[in-house]
Write a protein that holds these residues in place. Structure first.
Motif, PDB file in Angstrom:
ATOM      1  N   THR A 161     -15.548 -24.881 -68.834  1.00  0.00           N
ATOM      2  CA  THR A 161     -15.404 -24.767 -70.287  1.00  0.00           C
ATOM      3  C   THR A 161     -14.793 -23.425 -70.685  1.00  0.00           C
ATOM      4  O   THR A 161     -14.119 -23.328 -71.707  1.00  0.00           O
ATOM      5  CB  THR A 161     -16.767 -24.970 -70.987  1.00  0.00           C
ATOM      6  OG1 THR A 161     -17.282 -26.258 -70.625  1.00  0.00           O
ATOM      7  CG2 THR A 161     -16.649 -24.912 -72.487  1.00  0.00           C
ATOM      8  N   ALA A 162     -14.984 -22.389 -69.864  1.00  0.00           N
ATOM      9  CA  ALA A 162     -14.385 -21.075 -70.149  1.00  0.00           C
ATOM     10  C   ALA A 162     -12.864 -21.096 -69.954  1.00  0.00           C
ATOM     11  O   ALA A 162     -12.167 -20.195 -70.423  1.00  0.00           O
ATOM     12  CB  ALA A 162     -15.012 -20.011 -69.259  1.00  0.00           C
ATOM     13  N   ASN A 163     -12.355 -22.118 -69.265  1.00  0.00           N
ATOM     14  CA  ASN A 163     -10.909 -22.273 -69.078  1.00  0.00           C
ATOM     15  C   ASN A 163     -10.304 -22.719 -70.412  1.00  0.00           C
ATOM     16  O   ASN A 163     -10.712 -23.741 -70.957  1.00  0.00           O
ATOM     17  CB  ASN A 163     -10.667 -23.328 -67.988  1.00  0.00           C
ATOM     18  CG  ASN A 163      -9.205 -23.591 -67.704  1.00  0.00           C
ATOM     19  OD1 ASN A 163      -8.329 -23.338 -68.522  1.00  0.00           O
ATOM     20  ND2 ASN A 163      -8.946 -24.147 -66.539  1.00  0.00           N
ATOM     21  N   PRO A 164      -9.336 -21.985 -70.970  1.00  0.00           N
ATOM     22  CA  PRO A 164      -8.765 -22.363 -72.265  1.00  0.00           C
ATOM     23  C   PRO A 164      -8.106 -23.748 -72.264  1.00  0.00           C
ATOM     24  O   PRO A 164      -7.915 -24.337 -73.320  1.00  0.00           O
ATOM     25  CB  PRO A 164      -7.724 -21.271 -72.558  1.00  0.00           C
ATOM     26  CG  PRO A 164      -7.703 -20.368 -71.393  1.00  0.00           C
ATOM     27  CD  PRO A 164      -8.757 -20.767 -70.427  1.00  0.00           C
ATOM     28  N   CYS A 165      -7.824 -24.283 -71.085  1.00  0.00           N
ATOM     29  CA  CYS A 165      -7.213 -25.610 -70.991  1.00  0.00           C
ATOM     30  C   CYS A 165      -8.243 -26.733 -71.009  1.00  0.00           C
ATOM     31  O   CYS A 165      -7.873 -27.907 -71.015  1.00  0.00           O
ATOM     32  CB  CYS A 165      -6.382 -25.715 -69.708  1.00  0.00           C
ATOM     33  SG  CYS A 165      -5.025 -24.538 -69.634  1.00  0.00           S
ATOM     34  N   CYS A 166      -9.528 -26.404 -70.991  1.00  0.00           N
ATOM     35  CA  CYS A 166     -10.571 -27.422 -70.832  1.00  0.00           C
ATOM     36  C   CYS A 166     -11.636 -27.305 -71.920  1.00  0.00           C
ATOM     37  O   CYS A 166     -12.359 -26.316 -71.968  1.00  0.00           O
ATOM     38  CB  CYS A 166     -11.234 -27.287 -69.471  1.00  0.00           C
ATOM     39  SG  CYS A 166     -10.091 -27.375 -68.084  1.00  0.00           S
ATOM     40  N   SER A 167     -11.763 -28.340 -72.734  1.00  0.00           N
ATOM     41  CA  SER A 167     -12.848 -28.398 -73.711  1.00  0.00           C
ATOM     42  C   SER A 167     -14.143 -28.724 -72.974  1.00  0.00           C
ATOM     43  O   SER A 167     -14.130 -29.078 -71.786  1.00  0.00           O
ATOM     44  CB  SER A 167     -12.571 -29.491 -74.741  1.00  0.00           C
ATOM     45  OG  SER A 167     -12.617 -30.770 -74.105  1.00  0.00           O
TER      46      SER A 167
END
Length: 193
Positions: A161-167
């Protein structure tokens, strides 16, 4: 996990204080090289033709609430301001070395792909010991049955979730879709440590 900026794959720290100095952390990183699991993972990186240089693992003060992170082409950062003890540094180094190993062995690994990152986060949390019962008790998670699997999922969701590409929804879906394959992949170990 990600190419840039460094992932927070090591998760948040459990320390309440401001951590340690960069020099103190660098000393603990050097001591971690004597840890059998760290040695084993570094040897397996070498065997996979992914040797790491002397500056591959370094101490930094991190803005994110993370223990550490890995980024392709950059290496591993250990967040000195979020850690206090040798055990925490060892655990973070092991976790991040698993990410480095995954990055090395998978030629097409894309850290912006939620499922790719989910797989490495599942493996890193499962194989590094991040979710051993003692650690979970210290975090206030008192569940007896299936605690390890739930911990691995919870911590993987936080990291993906911390990945900006992943909600959060994408992170949960990715983890569910790769769970069985990635949880059971213990490479380079013959079984979960």
């Amino acid at each position: 996990m990600g190419d840039d900026p460094l992932s927070s794959g090591g998760g948040g720290s459990s320390s309440a204080s401001a951590g340690m100095t960069l020099g103190e952390c660098q000393d603990l990183i050097q001591k971690s090289f004597t840890n059998p699991m760290v040695k084993f993972l570094m040897e397996n990186l070498e065997k996979s033709c992914c040797g790491i240089g002397s500056n591959f693992i370094k101490a930094e003060n991190c803005k994110e609430n993370a223990a550490g992170g890995f980024a392709r082409g950059i290496g591993i950062v250990i967040c000195s301001n979020h850690l206090q003890f040798q055990d925490e540094v060892d655990q973070t180094v092991i976790h991040e070395l698993i990410h480095a190993y995954d990055d090395c062995r998978a030629a097409n690994l894309d850290w912006t792909n939620c499922a790719h990152q989910a797989c490495s986060e599942i493996r890193a949390n499962h194989l590094s010991g991040d979710c051993h019962f003692k650690r979970e008790l210290l975090r206030g998670h008192l569940k007896i049955k299936r605690h390890e699997q739930e911990c691995v999922k919870r911590r993987a969701i936080m990291s993906v979730t911390a990945n900006p590409c992943c909600s959060e929804v994408a992170a949960k879906d990715a983890i569910e879709s790769v769970w069985s394959t990635c949880y059971n992949d213990t490479t380079p170990f013959t079984r979960p440590p």
